[in-house]
Each structure stands twice: as C-alpha cells, then as structure tokens.
Design an enzyme around this catalytic site. Structure first.
Site, mmCIF file in Angstrom:
data_model
loop_
_atom_site.group_PDB
_atom_site.id
_atom_site.type_symbol
_atom_site.label_atom_id
_atom_site.label_comp_id
_atom_site.label_asym_id
_atom_site.label_seq_id
_atom_site.Cartn_x
_atom_site.Cartn_y
_atom_site.Cartn_z
ATOM 1 N N SER A 195 45.369 43.393 35.629
ATOM 2 C CA SER A 195 44.840 43.089 34.296
ATOM 3 C C SER A 195 43.374 42.678 34.285
ATOM 4 C CB SER A 195 45.681 41.998 33.636
ATOM 5 O OG SER A 195 46.903 42.522 33.172
ATOM 6 N N LYS A 250 41.325 44.528 31.837
ATOM 7 C CA LYS A 250 41.133 44.152 30.432
ATOM 8 C C LYS A 250 39.735 43.605 30.153
ATOM 9 C CE LYS A 250 46.018 43.272 29.351
ATOM 10 N NZ LYS A 250 46.736 43.288 30.629
ATOM 11 N N SER A 298 47.039 37.922 28.281
ATOM 12 C CA SER A 298 46.915 39.238 28.917
ATOM 13 C C SER A 298 47.882 40.249 28.316
ATOM 14 C CB SER A 298 47.134 39.124 30.433
ATOM 15 O OG SER A 298 46.577 40.220 31.123
ATOM 16 N N LYS A 346 39.197 35.983 33.871
ATOM 17 C CA LYS A 346 40.400 36.794 33.705
ATOM 18 C C LYS A 346 41.252 36.773 34.966
ATOM 19 C CE LYS A 346 43.005 39.457 31.205
ATOM 20 N NZ LYS A 346 44.168 38.897 31.911
#
Length: 236
Positions: free
Chosen positions: A58, A61, A114, A222
């Site tokens: 992720s 993202k 997420s 993140k």
C-alpha cells in the site's frame, strides 16, 4: 496557540552525508531494503539496498494520492460505483453505492486506514477506469525520474509488476508532502468526517505505528503490507 513551525523540506539527493553524520545501527528485525535521508540537506545518513526493486504493497497509495491531488479538486463529490465495492484487502468498508462522497473524505480513507475501496473510487473519478489511472501513475513516475518504479494497481493489493525501491519511495513521499492537503492527512492520527451513512459521520484511524505511538516529530507518511512485500513503512 501559535501554529507549530513546519519542518523544512529540501530536495532529496543521493549523496552520502559526511562520515561523522552517518547513522550506524544494528537492526533488531530483518530488513530487505531501506534508506534514511536528512529532509533538509537531502544527504543519505544510512542505506541498505536503496535501489533494489521490491513489492511495496500500500505504499503504492502515495502515488495514487499524488495523482488525485493534481487531477481533481478537494471539493469534488465522488460517485461510488459497483467497481469500488469489489475490492479485496483493507478498506473503508462503508462506501455507499450510488451516492456521492467528498473527495477529501476519500483521501483520508485512502491514506489513514489504507482503503483499497477508496483507491478504486478515486481512480475511477479521475480517469474513469483503473487502467487509465495506472497509466497516469507511471507517467508521473517518469516525470519524477524514478529509476526502479512501476505500477500495475491503484491500491498496491496486487504485487505482480507493482514495485519500487527505497530511494524512489523517498522521492515519491517528498512529492506528496509538497501538497498541503495530503501532508495534513498523512500527519493525522485520526479523523472524523461527514459521510453519507447512518449517523452522518465516519471515524478513521491512521495505522502508522509511529503516529499511533506518538513518536516525537512524526508527521507521516504511509504503511503497507502484503505477504510478498512484508511490512513496509515510509516515515517522516
């Protein structure tokens, strides 16, 4: 209260810091790759396989958010289609089919819990299809001069063909943090946002462990996890 001063962020480089400033540490956990930058000077304080391409889960993202931030307006209302409800892995989980949701709320859903469903909804809003959005992601990677990055998914749930390296991820994070809205989102431990569901609000929580533990000075960015990628973190 006066606003807290924002950290200065310079352009990242690849030059090593002087030997006296480099960081030497014995890691307790196995780490396949990593890099530590000084955000002001761009100098590398520590690195391990910084240009090795790896699955990034992720962390993908971050690029999704960058594209949305440059291609759409925070005031946009995003239509939730059936496509966004057909997702696997982590998700906001409350997206109401056929209704319109604030783009800003979806960005929070993308970057805090997420949400893979939020990634699909945002991609469809910007580019009409996920494949077209992925093309925008790869185009941006070329513009940033990334050397070991390629995207095949808007969320990072698919590992095959979706990869980057620690050095490129630092550059992606630097580009994300230049957008004030995105910088504010990734630095939030939680958010309560208007949402077209029963109760009228959605409660979202960041899964960045450094933010959760209130590590001093942390303001992003993140996390990511798949079986292939393992535990992934980009932190500032």
């Amino acid at each position: 209260k006066a606003a807290a001063p924002q950290p200065q962020r310079g352009s990242y480089g690849i030059a090593p810091a002087p030997a006296s400033e480099q960081v030497h540490v014995r890691l307790k956990l196995a780490l396949r790759s990593g890099v530590l930058f000084d955000v002001n000077t761009g100098q590398v304080l520590w690195q391990k396989n910084p240009s090795k391409p790896l699955a990034i889960a992720s962390l993908t993202k971050m690029m999704t958010a960058i594209i949305v931030g440059t291609q759409a307006k925070p005031s946009d209302r995003v239509l939730i289609t059936r496509d966004a409800l057909h997702y696997t892995g982590s998700g906001v989980g409350l997206l109401p089919k056929g209704k319109r949701v604030s783009l800003t709320a979806l960005l929070y859903g993308l970057l805090l819990p997420s949400g893979n469903d939020a990634a699909i909804a945002l991609a469809d809003h910007v580019a009409r299809t996920q494949s077209r959005f992925v093309a925008l992601m790869n185009q941006k990677a070329q513009q940033l001069g990334l050397r070991c990055t390629h995207f095949t998914t808007v969320s990072g749930i698919v590992d095959q063909g979706n990869y980057s390296c620690a050095q490129d991820l630092a550059l992606i994070a630097h580009d994300l943090l230049k957008q004030p809205l995105l910088a504010r989102i990734v630095g939030s431990r939680s958010a309560i946002l208007p949402f077209p569901i029963k109760g009228g609000k959605v409660y979202l929580y960041n899964n960045n462990p450094l933010l959760v533990l209130r590590y001093p000075g942390v303001d992003g960015v993140k996390t990511g996890f798949t079986d292939a990628a393992g535990q992934c973190l980009v932190a500032t």
